[in-house]
Motif scaffolding. Structure first.
Motif, PDB file in Angstrom:
ATOM      1  N   ILE A   1       0.852  -1.188   0.000  1.00 51.70           N
ATOM      2  CA  ILE A   1       0.000   0.000   0.000  1.00 51.70           C
ATOM      3  C   ILE A   1       0.891   1.242   0.000  1.00 51.70           C
ATOM      4  CG2 ILE A   1      -1.787   1.281   1.258  1.00 51.70           C
ATOM      5  CD1 ILE A   1      -1.629  -2.019   2.548  1.00 51.70           C
ATOM      6  N   VAL A   2       0.608   2.175  -0.917  1.00 52.27           N
ATOM      7  CA  VAL A   2       1.319   3.453  -0.973  1.00 52.27           C
ATOM      8  C   VAL A   2       0.275   4.557  -0.802  1.00 52.27           C
ATOM      9  CG1 VAL A   2       2.804   4.972  -2.336  1.00 52.27           C
ATOM     10  CG2 VAL A   2       3.038   2.484  -2.552  1.00 52.27           C
ATOM     11  N   VAL A   3       0.501   5.440   0.162  1.00 53.12           N
ATOM     12  CA  VAL A   3      -0.434   6.526   0.453  1.00 53.12           C
ATOM     13  C   VAL A   3       0.237   7.856   0.124  1.00 53.12           C
ATOM     14  CG1 VAL A   3      -1.818   7.675   2.230  1.00 53.12           C
ATOM     15  CG2 VAL A   3      -1.494   5.174   2.312  1.00 53.12           C
ATOM     16  N   TYR A   4      -0.300   8.560  -0.876  1.00 60.14           N
ATOM     17  CA  TYR A   4       0.147   9.910  -1.217  1.00 60.14           C
ATOM     18  C   TYR A   4      -0.801  10.891  -0.535  1.00 60.14           C
ATOM     19  CZ  TYR A   4       3.128   8.131  -4.993  1.00 60.14           C
ATOM     20  OH  TYR A   4       4.106   7.496  -5.716  1.00 60.14           O
ATOM     21  N   TRP A   5      -0.237  11.810   0.254  1.00 53.64           N
ATOM     22  CA  TRP A   5      -1.075  12.745   1.000  1.00 53.64           C
ATOM     23  C   TRP A   5      -0.444  14.128   1.058  1.00 53.64           C
ATOM     24  CZ3 TRP A   5       0.575  14.947   5.672  1.00 53.64           C
ATOM     25  CH2 TRP A   5       1.764  14.425   6.196  1.00 53.64           C
ATOM     26  N   THR A   6      -1.275  15.130   1.369  1.00 54.56           N
ATOM     27  CA  THR A   6      -0.808  16.492   1.583  1.00 54.56           C
ATOM     28  C   THR A   6      -1.638  17.132   2.690  1.00 54.56           C
ATOM     29  OG1 THR A   6      -0.535  18.705   0.645  1.00 54.56           O
ATOM     30  CG2 THR A   6      -2.262  17.350  -0.336  1.00 54.56           C
ATOM     31  N   LYS A   7      -0.977  17.832   3.573  1.00 53.50           N
ATOM     32  CA  LYS A   7      -1.691  18.491   4.680  1.00 53.50           C
ATOM     33  C   LYS A   7      -2.648  19.561   4.174  1.00 53.50           C
ATOM     34  CE  LYS A   7       1.959  21.849   5.643  1.00 53.50           C
ATOM     35  NZ  LYS A   7       2.981  22.271   6.598  1.00 53.50           N
ATOM     36  N   HIS A   8      -2.555  19.918   2.909  1.00 48.78           N
ATOM     37  CA  HIS A   8      -3.400  20.967   2.327  1.00 48.78           C
ATOM     38  C   HIS A   8      -4.705  20.417   1.726  1.00 48.78           C
ATOM     39  CE1 HIS A   8       0.164  23.408   2.846  1.00 48.78           C
ATOM     40  NE2 HIS A   8       0.846  22.535   2.133  1.00 48.78           N
ATOM     41  N   ASP A   9      -4.998  19.149   1.953  1.00 44.06           N
ATOM     42  CA  ASP A   9      -6.184  18.515   1.364  1.00 44.06           C
ATOM     43  C   ASP A   9      -7.415  18.799   2.229  1.00 44.06           C
ATOM     44  OD1 ASP A   9      -8.162  16.848   0.363  1.00 44.06           O
ATOM     45  OD2 ASP A   9      -6.755  15.241  -0.103  1.00 44.06           O
ATOM     46  N   LYS A  10      -8.159  19.848   1.876  1.00 44.30           N
ATOM     47  CA  LYS A  10      -9.331  20.242   2.663  1.00 44.30           C
ATOM     48  C   LYS A  10     -10.514  19.283   2.510  1.00 44.30           C
ATOM     49  CE  LYS A  10      -7.980  25.026   2.833  1.00 44.30           C
ATOM     50  NZ  LYS A  10      -8.070  26.309   2.199  1.00 44.30           N
ATOM     51  N   PRO A  11     -10.829  18.787   1.291  1.00 47.49           N
ATOM     52  CA  PRO A  11     -11.987  17.894   1.182  1.00 47.49           C
ATOM     53  C   PRO A  11     -11.921  16.653   2.077  1.00 47.49           C
ATOM     54  CG  PRO A  11     -11.406  18.703  -0.975  1.00 47.49           C
ATOM     55  CD  PRO A  11     -10.311  19.161  -0.033  1.00 47.49           C
TER      56      PRO A  11
END
Length: 193
Positions: A113-123
């Motif tokens: 499992i690879v999770v791409y994330w950003t703290k700027h993701d408001k939705p």
């Protein structure tokens, strides 16, 4: 020789079947030597997510074969993990800004499992409220804004995009894919680790 298959699963709030988001990954999936397959389920409102994600997970499960991979964006992550909960064998699951609980316990029948994330993701931050309002019937949460935060799982790799991605679907835009995300996607699909 058959190419390994990669199912692309789009988010819930799209009317184009993911053409402006997840479908932009097709050329990179092909570059990796895989066959991209669209899993289009149409536009769902919030009520539709609660009512139909289970059935969509079942539909995805019915199409997956052992060795297949899944690249999912937003609500597509909830559908993909539902397919795994129902018994689908997934070789590599790549989650892009997933609308999932950040401490979600991934089924054992997913190899990587690879999770791409950003703290700027408001939705996805807002999506936590949907889970509470639906009394847990919806698996949504803020993993797309926090990364995976559950107990240690050697199968999970977090990839923090916060320094370069400032929105929910930005990594899937042609410019970002060309600059870096496409190469990262190719390497994660090709990697056996």
């Amino acid at each position: 020789m058959n190419m390994k298959r990669v199912f692309k699963v789009h988010g819930f709030n799209v009317e184009d079947g993911g053409a402006a988001t997840i479908d932009n990954t097709s050329q990179y999936i092909l570059q990796a030597g895989f066959a991209p397959i669209d899993f289009d389920y149409g536009h769902l409102g919030l009520v539709g997510v609660v009512l139909f994600n289970h059935n969509l997970g079942q539909a995805l499960k019915s199409q997956l074969k052992p060795g297949d991979c899944v690249v999912a964006h937003s609500n597509g992550a909830a559908i993909a993990v539902r397919a795994a909960e129902l018994g689908a064998q997934i070789d590599t699951l790549i989650l892009i800004n997933p609308a999932l609980k950040s401490d979600y316990v991934f089924p054992k029948n997913i190899r990587k499992i690879v999770v791409y994330w950003t703290k700027h993701d408001k939705p996805v931050k807002i999506s936590r409220a949907v889970r509470w309002l639906t009394i847990g019937m919806c698996k949504w949460g803020a993993m797309g804004a926090t990364g995976y935060t559950g107990r240690k799982d050697d199968r999970v790799t977090n990839f923090d995009m916060s320094n370069i991605i400032f929105g929910h679907s930005e990594a899937l835009q042609p410019e970002q894919l060309k600059l870096w995300f496409g190469k990262s996607l190719v390497s994660k699909l090709r990697s056996d680790a």
